[in-house]
Design a protein around this motif. Sequence first.
Motif, PDB file in Angstrom:
ATOM      1  N   UNK A   1       0.804  -1.222   0.000  1.00  0.00           N
ATOM      2  CA  UNK A   1       0.000   0.000   0.000  1.00  0.00           C
ATOM      3  C   UNK A   1       0.839   1.275   0.000  1.00  0.00           C
ATOM      4  N   UNK A   2       1.959   1.281   0.699  1.00  0.00           N
ATOM      5  CA  UNK A   2       2.694   2.538   0.889  1.00  0.00           C
ATOM      6  C   UNK A   2       3.108   3.237  -0.410  1.00  0.00           C
ATOM      7  N   UNK A   3       3.660   2.528  -1.407  1.00  0.00           N
ATOM      8  CA  UNK A   3       4.001   3.239  -2.648  1.00  0.00           C
ATOM      9  C   UNK A   3       2.777   3.858  -3.312  1.00  0.00           C
ATOM     10  N   UNK A   4       1.653   3.155  -3.272  1.00  0.00           N
ATOM     11  CA  UNK A   4       0.423   3.675  -3.858  1.00  0.00           C
ATOM     12  C   UNK A   4      -0.102   4.870  -3.068  1.00  0.00           C
ATOM     13  N   UNK A   5       0.025   4.800  -1.751  1.00  0.00           N
ATOM     14  CA  UNK A   5      -0.419   5.906  -0.899  1.00  0.00           C
ATOM     15  C   UNK A   5       0.447   7.148  -1.118  1.00  0.00           C
TER      16      UNK A   5
ATOM     17  N   UNK B   1      -2.117   1.716  10.456  1.00  0.00           N
ATOM     18  CA  UNK B   1      -0.882   0.970  10.225  1.00  0.00           C
ATOM     19  C   UNK B   1       0.025   1.612   9.179  1.00  0.00           C
ATOM     20  N   UNK B   2      -0.467   2.620   8.461  1.00  0.00           N
ATOM     21  CA  UNK B   2       0.373   3.320   7.483  1.00  0.00           C
ATOM     22  C   UNK B   2      -0.216   4.703   7.240  1.00  0.00           C
ATOM     23  N   UNK B   3       0.664   5.638   6.846  1.00  0.00           N
ATOM     24  CA  UNK B   3       0.225   7.008   6.611  1.00  0.00           C
ATOM     25  C   UNK B   3       1.114   7.642   5.553  1.00  0.00           C
ATOM     26  N   UNK B   4       0.514   8.422   4.661  1.00  0.00           N
ATOM     27  CA  UNK B   4       1.266   9.141   3.638  1.00  0.00           C
ATOM     28  C   UNK B   4       0.901  10.617   3.713  1.00  0.00           C
ATOM     29  N   UNK B   5       1.895  11.476   3.633  1.00  0.00           N
ATOM     30  CA  UNK B   5       1.657  12.921   3.741  1.00  0.00           C
ATOM     31  C   UNK B   5       1.835  13.591   2.393  1.00  0.00           C
ATOM     32  N   UNK B   6       1.081  14.659   2.206  1.00  0.00           N
ATOM     33  CA  UNK B   6       1.139  15.369   0.930  1.00  0.00           C
ATOM     34  C   UNK B   6       2.417  16.199   0.842  1.00  0.00           C
ATOM     35  N   UNK B   7       2.879  16.479  -0.380  1.00  0.00           N
ATOM     36  CA  UNK B   7       4.067  17.325  -0.538  1.00  0.00           C
ATOM     37  C   UNK B   7       3.730  18.775  -0.223  1.00  0.00           C
ATOM     38  N   UNK B   8       4.736  19.573  -0.145  1.00  0.00           N
ATOM     39  CA  UNK B   8       4.507  20.987   0.149  1.00  0.00           C
ATOM     40  C   UNK B   8       4.863  21.314   1.581  1.00  0.00           C
TER      41      UNK B   8
ATOM     42  N   UNK C   1      -4.391   7.700   5.171  1.00  0.00           N
ATOM     43  CA  UNK C   1      -3.902   6.678   6.095  1.00  0.00           C
ATOM     44  C   UNK C   1      -4.644   5.369   5.897  1.00  0.00           C
ATOM     45  N   UNK C   2      -3.996   4.298   6.319  1.00  0.00           N
ATOM     46  CA  UNK C   2      -4.514   2.942   6.165  1.00  0.00           C
ATOM     47  C   UNK C   2      -4.869   2.398   7.535  1.00  0.00           C
ATOM     48  N   UNK C   3      -6.095   1.887   7.666  1.00  0.00           N
ATOM     49  CA  UNK C   3      -6.612   1.409   8.948  1.00  0.00           C
ATOM     50  C   UNK C   3      -7.010  -0.046   8.814  1.00  0.00           C
ATOM     51  N   UNK C   4      -6.642  -0.870   9.804  1.00  0.00           N
ATOM     52  CA  UNK C   4      -7.061  -2.269   9.819  1.00  0.00           C
ATOM     53  C   UNK C   4      -7.881  -2.533  11.081  1.00  0.00           C
TER      54      UNK C   4
ATOM     55  N   UNK D   1      -9.277   8.420  -7.021  1.00  0.00           N
ATOM     56  CA  UNK D   1      -7.920   7.934  -6.773  1.00  0.00           C
ATOM     57  C   UNK D   1      -7.906   6.874  -5.675  1.00  0.00           C
ATOM     58  N   UNK D   2      -8.632   7.137  -4.586  1.00  0.00           N
ATOM     59  CA  UNK D   2      -8.691   6.170  -3.482  1.00  0.00           C
ATOM     60  C   UNK D   2      -9.328   4.858  -3.931  1.00  0.00           C
ATOM     61  N   UNK D   3     -10.396   4.947  -4.712  1.00  0.00           N
ATOM     62  CA  UNK D   3     -11.073   3.740  -5.190  1.00  0.00           C
ATOM     63  C   UNK D   3     -10.144   2.906  -6.076  1.00  0.00           C
ATOM     64  N   UNK D   4      -9.337   3.588  -6.883  1.00  0.00           N
ATOM     65  CA  UNK D   4      -8.386   2.875  -7.735  1.00  0.00           C
ATOM     66  C   UNK D   4      -7.366   2.121  -6.890  1.00  0.00           C
ATOM     67  N   UNK D   5      -6.825   2.775  -5.874  1.00  0.00           N
ATOM     68  CA  UNK D   5      -5.840   2.116  -5.001  1.00  0.00           C
ATOM     69  C   UNK D   5      -6.482   0.948  -4.268  1.00  0.00           C
ATOM     70  N   UNK D   6      -7.680   1.171  -3.710  1.00  0.00           N
ATOM     71  CA  UNK D   6      -8.357   0.109  -2.972  1.00  0.00           C
ATOM     72  C   UNK D   6      -8.621  -1.089  -3.874  1.00  0.00           C
ATOM     73  N   UNK D   7      -8.993  -0.822  -5.119  1.00  0.00           N
ATOM     74  CA  UNK D   7      -9.236  -1.916  -6.047  1.00  0.00           C
ATOM     75  C   UNK D   7      -7.980  -2.706  -6.340  1.00  0.00           C
ATOM     76  N   UNK D   8      -6.849  -2.024  -6.418  1.00  0.00           N
ATOM     77  CA  UNK D   8      -5.583  -2.710  -6.689  1.00  0.00           C
ATOM     78  C   UNK D   8      -5.095  -3.519  -5.501  1.00  0.00           C
ATOM     79  N   UNK D   9      -5.529  -3.115  -4.297  1.00  0.00           N
ATOM     80  CA  UNK D   9      -5.098  -3.822  -3.076  1.00  0.00           C
ATOM     81  C   UNK D   9      -6.088  -4.895  -2.635  1.00  0.00           C
TER      82      UNK D   9
END
Length: 260
Positions: A101-105, A129-136, A117-120, A249-257
Amino acid sequence: MEASAAKPKRGPETEDRYRAPALDKGLDILELLSEQPRGLTRGEIVKAMGRGPSEIYRMLERLVARDYVSRSAEGDRYALTMKLFMLGHRHPPVRRLVARALPLMDEFAREAMQSCHLVVPDRSASIVVAQATCPGNWEFGIRVGTPIDLFGTGSGRTLLAFRDPHPSGHAAIEWQSDAIRAKLSAIEDELDECRTLGYRIGASRQIRGVDDISVPILSESYAIAVLTCPYIQRIDGKEQPEATYVLALLKDIAGRLSLS
């Protein structure tokens, strides 16, 4: 933004059937210290647990020796180490999911200009269990390792909408409680809508001005995790992707995972 959850309660039947006093004592100390970010003195631990000083001292020494608890340089204060956190992240299914998930996030955060963020699920609660922050030069997110409430957060309610209706083991006992049944009944219409749409968008139940966009990661039809973006609308005139695009974008990532 999603706040901490109350600690899940242990079932009384499980507690009474097979007792292991020494193990219970050690776990009680760990649970007590988990709620104290600055740690506690040995005297404070003894008072909080209502046990004898000598038995608490022996248990603390073993927990220190095994690196679950650290002792301050002055020797009078005890606090949790990161060992429990690291053990939790060695759990193979979670570790594999996070690794995928992290590279996709990270890619999502760059394109959406939002954090996620990713929640289980964790019995009757859940954990980040994982978090990605926006640039800037600004960001808004939630720390990895944070426990969050199922009923009071967007991620939690999405997990509830896609939960396995036939839990096993200790979880089955918890989900049969009158209190949880009443809470589920009160939000059943919202959960039905979430299942129908396949996602959830709603105002944060903790922070004003934040909309939680949550999409489940599925195994068959049940959620094994949820991706959530705490969406923030800029007011300075700078361009940013709309919430509908962020959802896509989120739906695409969720579908891939998700697992078919």
